[in-house]
Design a protein around this motif. Structure first.
Motif, PDB file in Angstrom:
ATOM      1  N   GLY A 316       0.806  -1.212   0.000  1.00 33.05           N
ATOM      2  CA  GLY A 316       0.000   0.000   0.000  1.00 33.05           C
ATOM      3  C   GLY A 316       0.837   1.258   0.000  1.00 33.05           C
ATOM      4  N   ALA A 317       2.005   1.201   0.628  1.00 37.48           N
ATOM      5  CA  ALA A 317       2.904   2.354   0.619  1.00 37.48           C
ATOM      6  C   ALA A 317       3.461   2.597  -0.778  1.00 37.48           C
ATOM      7  N   VAL A 318       3.796   1.511  -1.487  1.00 34.04           N
ATOM      8  CA  VAL A 318       4.260   1.650  -2.873  1.00 34.04           C
ATOM      9  C   VAL A 318       3.159   2.270  -3.730  1.00 34.04           C
ATOM     10  N   MET A 319       1.931   1.805  -3.552  1.00 35.67           N
ATOM     11  CA  MET A 319       0.809   2.362  -4.308  1.00 35.67           C
ATOM     12  C   MET A 319       0.577   3.824  -3.954  1.00 35.67           C
ATOM     13  N   ALA A 320       0.740   4.171  -2.677  1.00 35.49           N
ATOM     14  CA  ALA A 320       0.554   5.564  -2.250  1.00 35.49           C
ATOM     15  C   ALA A 320       1.513   6.496  -2.972  1.00 35.49           C
ATOM     16  N   ARG A 321       2.727   6.026  -3.203  1.00 32.84           N
ATOM     17  CA  ARG A 321       3.722   6.864  -3.885  1.00 32.84           C
ATOM     18  C   ARG A 321       3.396   7.040  -5.366  1.00 32.84           C
ATOM     19  N   GLN A 322       2.374   6.334  -5.846  1.00 30.58           N
ATOM     20  CA  GLN A 322       1.843   6.580  -7.187  1.00 30.58           C
ATOM     21  C   GLN A 322       0.541   7.378  -7.126  1.00 30.58           C
ATOM     22  N   LEU A 336       5.282   4.538   5.453  1.00 29.69           N
ATOM     23  CA  LEU A 336       5.490   5.847   4.851  1.00 29.69           C
ATOM     24  C   LEU A 336       6.168   6.765   5.858  1.00 29.69           C
ATOM     25  N   THR A 337       6.953   7.713   5.367  1.00 27.91           N
ATOM     26  CA  THR A 337       7.455   8.737   6.271  1.00 27.91           C
ATOM     27  C   THR A 337       6.288   9.629   6.687  1.00 27.91           C
ATOM     28  N   ALA A 338       6.489  10.411   7.731  1.00 30.58           N
ATOM     29  CA  ALA A 338       5.429  11.331   8.172  1.00 30.58           C
ATOM     30  C   ALA A 338       5.062  12.304   7.052  1.00 30.58           C
ATOM     31  N   ALA A 339       6.075  12.761   6.308  1.00 36.22           N
ATOM     32  CA  ALA A 339       5.813  13.697   5.218  1.00 36.22           C
ATOM     33  C   ALA A 339       4.991  13.051   4.111  1.00 36.22           C
ATOM     34  N   GLU A 340       5.280  11.783   3.815  1.00 35.52           N
ATOM     35  CA  GLU A 340       4.517  11.077   2.781  1.00 35.52           C
ATOM     36  C   GLU A 340       3.069  10.874   3.214  1.00 35.52           C
ATOM     37  N   TRP A 341       2.866  10.424   4.433  1.00 28.30           N
ATOM     38  CA  TRP A 341       1.511  10.206   4.926  1.00 28.30           C
ATOM     39  C   TRP A 341       0.707  11.510   4.889  1.00 28.30           C
ATOM     40  N   GLU A 342       1.333  12.581   5.334  1.00 31.34           N
ATOM     41  CA  GLU A 342       0.632  13.867   5.363  1.00 31.34           C
ATOM     42  C   GLU A 342       0.250  14.328   3.962  1.00 31.34           C
ATOM     43  N   TYR A 343       1.121  14.134   3.003  1.00 36.93           N
ATOM     44  CA  TYR A 343       0.827  14.582   1.644  1.00 36.93           C
ATOM     45  C   TYR A 343      -0.189  13.680   0.960  1.00 36.93           C
ATOM     46  N   TRP A 344       0.112  12.381   0.900  1.00 39.51           N
ATOM     47  CA  TRP A 344      -0.704  11.485   0.093  1.00 39.51           C
ATOM     48  C   TRP A 344      -2.057  11.203   0.716  1.00 39.51           C
ATOM     49  N   PHE A 345      -2.151  11.072   2.035  1.00 41.88           N
ATOM     50  CA  PHE A 345      -3.425  10.715   2.659  1.00 41.88           C
ATOM     51  C   PHE A 345      -4.127  11.894   3.327  1.00 41.88           C
ATOM     52  N   LEU A 346      -3.376  12.784   3.966  1.00 43.07           N
ATOM     53  CA  LEU A 346      -4.013  13.872   4.700  1.00 43.07           C
ATOM     54  C   LEU A 346      -4.223  15.119   3.856  1.00 43.07           C
ATOM     55  N   GLY A 347      -3.614  15.180   2.686  1.00 36.37           N
ATOM     56  CA  GLY A 347      -3.810  16.323   1.807  1.00 36.37           C
ATOM     57  C   GLY A 347      -3.074  17.584   2.229  1.00 36.37           C
ATOM     58  N   LYS A 348      -2.069  17.425   3.090  1.00 33.92           N
ATOM     59  CA  LYS A 348      -1.313  18.587   3.572  1.00 33.92           C
ATOM     60  C   LYS A 348      -0.179  18.930   2.609  1.00 33.92           C
ATOM     61  N   ARG A 369      -1.823  18.226  -2.459  1.00 32.64           N
ATOM     62  CA  ARG A 369      -2.570  17.412  -3.413  1.00 32.64           C
ATOM     63  C   ARG A 369      -3.929  18.056  -3.701  1.00 32.64           C
ATOM     64  N   ASN A 370      -4.214  18.307  -4.964  1.00 36.36           N
ATOM     65  CA  ASN A 370      -5.473  18.943  -5.307  1.00 36.36           C
ATOM     66  C   ASN A 370      -6.649  18.061  -4.893  1.00 36.36           C
ATOM     67  N   GLY A 371      -7.626  18.657  -4.254  1.00 43.97           N
ATOM     68  CA  GLY A 371      -8.796  17.917  -3.808  1.00 43.97           C
ATOM     69  C   GLY A 371      -8.777  17.544  -2.347  1.00 43.97           C
ATOM     70  N   GLY A 372      -7.628  17.728  -1.671  1.00 50.73           N
ATOM     71  CA  GLY A 372      -7.570  17.513  -0.232  1.00 50.73           C
ATOM     72  C   GLY A 372      -7.206  16.103   0.178  1.00 50.73           C
ATOM     73  N   SER A 373      -7.686  15.716   1.340  1.00 56.89           N
ATOM     74  CA  SER A 373      -7.333  14.438   1.953  1.00 56.89           C
ATOM     75  C   SER A 373      -8.051  13.281   1.268  1.00 56.89           C
ATOM     76  N   TYR A 374      -7.629  12.085   1.615  1.00 55.04           N
ATOM     77  CA  TYR A 374      -8.299  10.862   1.154  1.00 55.04           C
ATOM     78  C   TYR A 374      -9.792  10.933   1.450  1.00 55.04           C
ATOM     79  N   TRP A 375     -10.133  11.302   2.669  1.00 50.83           N
ATOM     80  CA  TRP A 375     -11.521  11.324   3.097  1.00 50.83           C
ATOM     81  C   TRP A 375     -12.310  12.400   2.340  1.00 50.83           C
ATOM     82  N   ASP A 376     -11.692  13.543   2.087  1.00 51.12           N
ATOM     83  CA  ASP A 376     -12.352  14.592   1.308  1.00 51.12           C
ATOM     84  C   ASP A 376     -12.590  14.142  -0.126  1.00 51.12           C
TER      85      ASP A 376
END
Length: 404
Positions: A316-322, A336-348, A369-376
């Motif tokens: 899932g981490a490999v997929m997140a980086r795509q 994922l690093t904290a920076a990766e999690w924040e960008y790819w999933f949290l939309g920060k 990331r345009n559109g915000g977090s995963y949940w958004d």
């Protein structure tokens, strides 16, 4: 990139090394996945990578030629009714309880719309009478896995940036300002939904159900698209992510249907591409892993271990980086690093440059990331990829459009 933790293999009972034949698309069947799964599981993997249309055709017509079918939920009913796949037993999926509610119930937050079309939950479970349903049972048609929300991408050197969920619109794909520089996906089942979203957003047509067009609606839409094509509106069509990337890199198109790996590849190449967050909502898709109806014994045990491995976090981490999501986000967070999690999933905004699975920088510090977090993002699903009731008719008419 953090390495995978080891995964035990409780279902493989005999010694020696086995080979699993995985049929699917380039969306998930990439070399980092194959190499790490082999290392973790002690099995060999033989990937057959086709486009979506040909992968489905191969699954249905050559069920002896694969062990695991890595595809999308909107293809599952055809594979199921053809007898090409067998049910997945939930009791053999170690982290089933962690699979999130988007897969099991249709949305992550109470009150969010499920979206029209083939949402996974509508055909996830196998009933005792062998029909597919959202009524829970102890068997599923396939294991929910990688997924995303799709729209279109555009080159911000040629098109001014829009505002997420406010000004960005599917209608841009039919906007005369971009005539001759618009790309569409050639796949009929998915391309037609992009086209229908665009036609409706532009006020040119209305549809009762974007996930299940009638013959009358298909005919009207194809007439519209043929007229646009003959006027030179479409600059290219693509069947693979590589084709989509090449078309935008060359400047042949400046706006096109585009999937996340294409966006990541274009950014790695320095092309200023932006994924739209359309005000009309996204077209969503959900990948899954199915078992061949012909697989049994030790090979089936190995296949279950492969399915469980996909939920272990590292894949899932490999997929997140795509730019993709997976049905069990929490294990992914550990890889994922904290920076990766924040960008790819949290939309920060990215606190540092971020790389894709191949080590290429694809996100610059400060980007969000345009559109915000995963949940958004998944709360804005308008329609899911679908196999429509008139699928065979649609395919014929879509070919009329492509040949026009």
């Amino acid at each position: 990139m953090q390495r995978s933790t080891s995964v035990s293999a409780p279902f493989i009972q005999t010694s020696g090394r086995t080979t699993l034949r995985i049929l699917g698309t380039s969306v998930t069947l990439i070399e980092p996945i194959r190499a790490q799964a082999q290392a973790d599981l002690g099995i060999d993997l033989d990937f057959t990578v086709l486009d979506g249309v040909n992968a489905q055709l191969s699954a249905v017509t050559k069920p002896n030629a694969f062990d695991v079918y890595d595809q999308w939920f909107h293809n599952m009913e055809i594979a199921w009714t053809s007898g090409a796949i067998q049910p997945v037993e939930i009791e053999r999926i170690a982290q089933w309880d962690l699979v999130n509610d988007l897969s099991k119930h249709g949305s992550l937050r109470p009150g969010d719309p499920i979206g029209q079309g083939d949402a996974p939950v509508r055909q996830l479970y196998v009933r005792p009478d062998s029909r597919l349903s959202w009524q829970q049972s102890d068997r599923i048609v396939a294991l929910p896995c990688v997924h995303n929300v799709d729209a279109f991408g555009y080159n911000t050197d040629a098109i001014d940036k829009g505002m997420a969920y406010a000004t960005e619109s599917w209608s841009w794909l039919l906007d005369a300002r971009y005539a001759g520089r618009v790309g569409l996906l050639a796949d009929p089942a998915i391309g037609v939904i992009d086209a229908a979203l665009a036609a409706q957003a532009a006020g040119l047509m209305e549809f009762g159900d974007l996930g299940n067009l009638s013959i009358t609606e298909i005919d009207a839409l194809v007439r519209l698209l043929i007229a646009k094509k003959k006027a030179g509106h479409f600059g290219a069509f693509w069947s693979s992510v590589d084709e989509a990337v090449a078309q935008m890199r060359s400047g042949k198109v400046v706006i096109e249907s585009l999937w996340s790996p294409g966006v990541v590849a274009l950014k790695a190449a320095g092309v200023p591409v932006r994924t739209a967050a359309p005000k009309e909502g996204y077209r969503a898709w959900h990948g899954c892993l199915a078992l061949s109806a012909r697989i049994s014994g030790r090979a089936r045990d190995a296949a279950y271990e492969y399915l469980n491995w996909w939920l272990s976090g590292w894949p899932g981490a490999v997929m997140a980086r795509q730019g993709y999501y997976i049905s069990v986000p929490e294990p992914v967070k550990r890889h994922l690093t904290a920076a990766e999690w924040e960008y790819w999933f949290l939309g920060k905004p990215a606190r540092e440059d971020l790389a894709n699975p191949y080590g290429q920088t694809v996100v610059r510090a400060g980007e969000a990331r345009n559109g915000g977090s995963y949940w958004d993002r998944v709360s804005h699903i308008r329609v899911w990829n679908s196999t429509m009731d008139e699928h065979n008719y649609l395919v014929r008419r879509w070919q009329d459009f492509l040949r026009a």
